[in-house]
Design a protein around this motif. Structure first.
Motif, PDB file in Angstrom:
ATOM      1  N   GLY A 119       0.823  -1.210   0.000  1.00  0.00           N
ATOM      2  CA  GLY A 119       0.000   0.000   0.000  1.00  0.00           C
ATOM      3  C   GLY A 119       0.854   1.255   0.000  1.00  0.00           C
ATOM      4  N   THR A 120       1.817   1.323   0.888  1.00  0.00           N
ATOM      5  CA  THR A 120       2.673   2.504   0.955  1.00  0.00           C
ATOM      6  C   THR A 120       4.130   2.090   1.108  1.00  0.00           C
ATOM      7  N   ARG A 151       6.991  -1.032  -5.069  1.00  0.00           N
ATOM      8  CA  ARG A 151       6.073   0.120  -5.089  1.00  0.00           C
ATOM      9  C   ARG A 151       4.642  -0.299  -4.776  1.00  0.00           C
ATOM     10  N   PRO A 152       3.790   0.683  -4.462  1.00  0.00           N
ATOM     11  CA  PRO A 152       2.386   0.377  -4.198  1.00  0.00           C
ATOM     12  C   PRO A 152       1.774  -0.409  -5.363  1.00  0.00           C
ATOM     13  N   SER A 169       4.673  -1.076   3.492  1.00  0.00           N
ATOM     14  CA  SER A 169       3.490  -1.468   4.276  1.00  0.00           C
ATOM     15  C   SER A 169       2.522  -2.271   3.430  1.00  0.00           C
ATOM     16  N   LYS A 180       7.886   3.955   2.329  1.00  0.00           N
ATOM     17  CA  LYS A 180       8.610   5.164   2.725  1.00  0.00           C
ATOM     18  C   LYS A 180      10.031   4.859   3.143  1.00  0.00           C
ATOM     19  N   LYS A 198      -0.498  -3.219   8.762  1.00  0.00           N
ATOM     20  CA  LYS A 198      -1.330  -2.006   8.755  1.00  0.00           C
ATOM     21  C   LYS A 198      -1.959  -1.732  10.115  1.00  0.00           C
TER      22      LYS A 198
END
Ligand code: LLP
Length: 478
Positions: A336-337, A415-416, A357, A339, A396
């Motif tokens: 999903g994300t 990546r997402p 994530s 970072k 999550k």
């Protein structure tokens, strides 16, 4: 400040055991199920079915079980123990430890492979019975079985009950009397040996809740034998889980044999149960013994101990869970994300840890949070030539300890939308799954010869609300 993180080189935040893979698309054969492979297209296939197709039907997260892997390991463990115990003039019984992962279908696979099943609650018993398993092939464990659980087990004709305390003798005898049966029982011993991974500890008495002290065994067996409703099968010991070496089993066996031999002077002791606990590879640096090797060592250990104490080699039972089901399953998640988190090291340099994530977490795999367990991860939906970077796969949930993979290297362009696969999630993941933050538990899908079939469906919001008594009207309860 210096930046010590260079893509492709070792990240100083990585644990010492983890090296940068030459190819971050590769699937380590010791960690993945037997029929997992990356197809030409770059997508991971499990038993001939690509995970993108599977996810299109079942969504994410999803546990994907390689059915032939499970059934193959179940057969292998039985065949190796049959062969090795025949070599030392005896035989072996294999119980699959249902606590690792049990569904109706899985219970049937175990029975088809010639195994018995060990259950440790009324719920697990209900699953095995619903699968149509002959109760004679079941064993019941637990340090605090309820009277109702004992009653049900005895009434259906369960093959063995492992007594865990002196108090249980009377409870099981009373149930046996009530149902007019003679109940076969084992007695669980606290041998003082505790093993985990490569090491074992041996003390006079281990500080834990299971079993009775070795020193009390003879007197306790005398009480068991005084009940005509009980038939004594033998002693039981389970020394721990995720064990890579056999020396802890050997020590426990020697200790048990000392008592086993004495018990033979006063009556029959047909069997000995040495529990489960065989380790599997979660990462490429874990080296697990093969099932063949475990069987060979167990037969040698038991025959040597029997010779040392001058008694015949008994029928030996074992109770592996993880070694049969663990390697069979991969959990598929969607990213999903992502970072990059800049981390300052003790020497004041910095390095980047990429937090990726996913749409599950400690509700579908609590082992990293609970035991600090390590897992590995691969991008499942494509291959990539991007330089590998250190990642941490986070769930999550609203908790910083919600980590599924503490550290691994993935292609830096993760990546997402990417699907990730975490292998070796067959044991103690679904069975320990929970609804933290009201996440529904993921489905379990079995794949064989390119075909998927549902073993357990996804838990829905409706399921989650269905037990909440706060809903007022029948229509609201829908
Ligand atoms: N027999 C008895 C009496 C047990 O207590 C257990 C596991 C087994 C057999 C099967 O052990 P296995 O072969 O699967 O290692 N949740 C922990 C493991 C708990 C094990 C509980 N007892 C984990 O995820 O590592």
């Amino acid at each position: 400040m210096l930046m010590s993180s260079v893509a492709g080189s070792a990240n100083p935040l990585a644990p010492a055991w983890l090296s940068v893979p030459a190819n971050a698309n590769e699937l380590a054969p010791t960690v993945w199920s037997r029929n997992a492979a990356r197809a030409e297209s770059g997508v991971i296939e499990i038993a001939g079915l690509d995970v993108a197709t599977l996810v299109a039907e079942y969504g994410t997260p999803v546990y994907v079980v390689d059915e032939a892997d499970v059934r193959g390991r179940a057969r292998d463990v039985r065949e190796s123990f049959d062969r090795e115990f025949a070599r030392v003039g005896s035989s072996a019984k294999v119980y699959y430890a249902g606590k690792a992962f049990l569904t109706i279908e899985v219970a049937r696979w175990m029975i088809a492979a010639g195994l018995n099943i060990d259950v440790c609650s009324g719920g697990e018993l209900a699953v095995a019975l619903a699968a149509g398993v002959d109760p004679g092939r079941l064993g019941l464990h637990g340090n605090n079985k309820s009277v109702a659980e004992i009653d049900r087990s005895v009434s259906v004709g369960i093959g063995a009950i492992v007594l865990d305390s002196a108090i249980e003798i009377e409870r099981v005898a009373a149930a046996a009397k009530k149902h007019g049966r003679v109940q076969p029982v084992r007695l669980r011993i606290n041998s003082g040996v505790h093993a985990s991974t490569h090491e074992y500890l041996a003390t006079a008495r281990e500080d834990q809740k299971f079993g009775i002290p070795l020193a009390d065994a003879e007197a306790t067996v005398a009480i068991i034998r005084s009940h005509s409703e009980l038939s004594f099968l033998g002693l039981h010991s389970h020394i721990g889980s995720q064990i890579f070496e056999s020396d802890g089993f050997a020590e426990a066996a020697r200790r048990l044999f000392a008592v086993h031999a004495k018990l033979l002077e006063t009556g029959p002791v047909p069997e000995l149960n040495l529990g489960g606990g065989f380790g599997i590879a979660y990462t490429s640096v874990d080296v697990a013994l093969s099932l063949d090797e475990i069987a060979r060592r167990f037969a040698d250990i038991v025959s040597a101990a029997a010779a040392e104490f001058g008694v015949p080699v008994p029928v030996v039972s074992i109770e592996p869970g993880r070694a049969i089901i663990g390697p069979s399953t991969a959990t598929i998640y969607e990213v999903g994300t992502v970072k990059d988190v800049l981390v300052t090291l003790p020497d004041d340099t910095t390095a980047i840890r990429k937090y990726v994530s996913i749409d599950g977490g400690m509700s579908d795999n609590i082992r990293p949070a609970l035991y600090g367990a390590d897992y590995t991860v691969r991008i499942a939906s494509r291959k990539s030539d991007a330089e590998p970077v250190l990642v941490r796969i986070a769930g999550k949930h609203c908790e910083s300890g919600d980590i599924v993979v503490h550290a691994d290297y993935l292609p830096g362009d993760v990546r997402p939308g990417d699907l990730l696969a975490v292998p070796a999630t067959g044991a103690y993941c679904w069975s320990l799954a929970n609804n933290y933050n009201y996440l529904g538990r993921p489905p379990v899908v079995a794949v064989k010869d390119g075909e998927a079939r549902l073993l357990v469906r996804r838990e829905t919001e409706e399921d989650l609300l269905s037990r909440d008594a706060g809903l007022r009207t029948p229509s609201e309860k829908k």
